[in-house]
Every structure is written in C-alpha cells, then in structure tokens.
Design a protein around this motif. Structure first.
Motif, PDB file in Angstrom:
ATOM      1  N   ILE A  16      27.173  67.520   0.187  1.00 38.50           N
ATOM      2  CA  ILE A  16      27.923  66.562  -0.616  1.00 38.50           C
ATOM      3  C   ILE A  16      27.314  66.487  -2.003  1.00 38.50           C
ATOM      4  O   ILE A  16      26.086  66.476  -2.158  1.00 38.50           O
ATOM      5  N   GLY A  60      30.862  63.215  -5.102  1.00 45.83           N
ATOM      6  CA  GLY A  60      31.188  63.035  -3.701  1.00 45.83           C
ATOM      7  C   GLY A  60      31.976  64.157  -3.073  1.00 45.83           C
ATOM      8  O   GLY A  60      32.462  64.012  -1.944  1.00 45.83           O
ATOM      9  N   THR A 112      32.758  67.403  -0.981  1.00 48.79           N
ATOM     10  CA  THR A 112      32.111  67.842   0.247  1.00 48.79           C
ATOM     11  C   THR A 112      32.501  69.271   0.602  1.00 48.79           C
ATOM     12  O   THR A 112      33.524  69.791   0.137  1.00 48.79           O
ATOM     13  N   THR A 136      31.613  64.922   9.601  1.00 51.89           N
ATOM     14  CA  THR A 136      31.953  64.368   8.304  1.00 51.89           C
ATOM     15  C   THR A 136      30.683  63.933   7.593  1.00 51.89           C
ATOM     16  O   THR A 136      29.886  63.164   8.146  1.00 51.89           O
ATOM     17  N   SER A 187      29.023  61.977   4.296  1.00 49.60           N
ATOM     18  CA  SER A 187      29.361  60.943   3.320  1.00 49.60           C
ATOM     19  C   SER A 187      28.074  60.411   2.715  1.00 49.60           C
ATOM     20  O   SER A 187      26.977  60.731   3.180  1.00 49.60           O
TER      21      SER A 187
END
Length: 122
Positions: free
Chosen positions: A49, A54, A56, A67, A69
């Motif tokens: 990331i 942000g 990815t 995922t 984050s």
C-alpha cells in the motif's frame, strides 16, 4: 529508532479470518507491504500500500481474499485475511520502503518487522 511491530497472528481453522497489524514508529515511509514465508519456501510478496495515496496491489493468487489497508493517524497498516487456507500458513512480515517506488521483491525494502506466525489447520 525505526520499528515495525506486528501483531494478530495465530492458529485458526480453514475458512476463518484473521487481521494482522503493523505499527510503524521512528519515521515515515512511502510504501508498506506484507510478505510471507512458509516453511521450506522462499519469502513471497502478499500485498503493498502506498502510504500517501493509499493505492494497493496484491499478489494475483490472493486477490479477493486478502485486503491491505492503513490508518495514517495510528501509523498502522493492516492485512485482513479471509477464507484462510492451510497453504496460507507462514510467517507474515511487515516491510517498509523509504524512497518512492512500488516493488514486490523483498530486496527493495528498508525495514522489517519481526514476523508473526499464521497457522491454518484443515
């Protein structure tokens, strides 16, 4: 002193979920990633990331289940892992890169966490 501290690993059953956390301190980074190393295998890229924007990127085989984050206020990056499989068993490492650039290979990362074990039973 720069530190990456991981947490959240454990022993789960196939189909379960886990969320890994990596909290950074000491400086800022351009990119943070998760990589993993299974017993007897080379370390492999999982996800990365961009800290500022942000954006990815994922290993093809893990798209849809994992995922990545970040929470900029907490200097923390997360890896949400769903529908875990026995082949996901590995030590998961958080890695950080200072200079701009998006890379998957572990040789481009400057700082590493200590690793957290994820074990998935069938």
């Amino acid at each position: 002193q720069v530190q990456l501290v991981e947490s959240g690993g454990g022993l789960v059953q196939a189909g379960d979920s886990l969320r890994l956390s990596c909290t950074a301190s000491g400086r800022t980074f351009s990119t943070m990633s998760w990589l993993r190393q299974a017993p007897g295998k080379e370390r492999e890229f999982v996800a990365r990331i961009s800290w500022s924007g942000g954006s990815t990127y994922y290993a093809d085989s893990l798209k849809g289940r994992f995922t990545i984050s970040r929470d900029a206020a907490k200097n923390t990056v997360y890896l949400q892992m769903n529908n875990l499989k026995p082949e996901d068993t590995a030590v998961y490492y958080c890695a950080a890169r200072v200079a701009p650039g998006a890379y998957s290979s572990d040789r481009y990362y400057d700082y590493w966490g200590q690793g957290t074990q994820v074990s998935v039973s069938s």
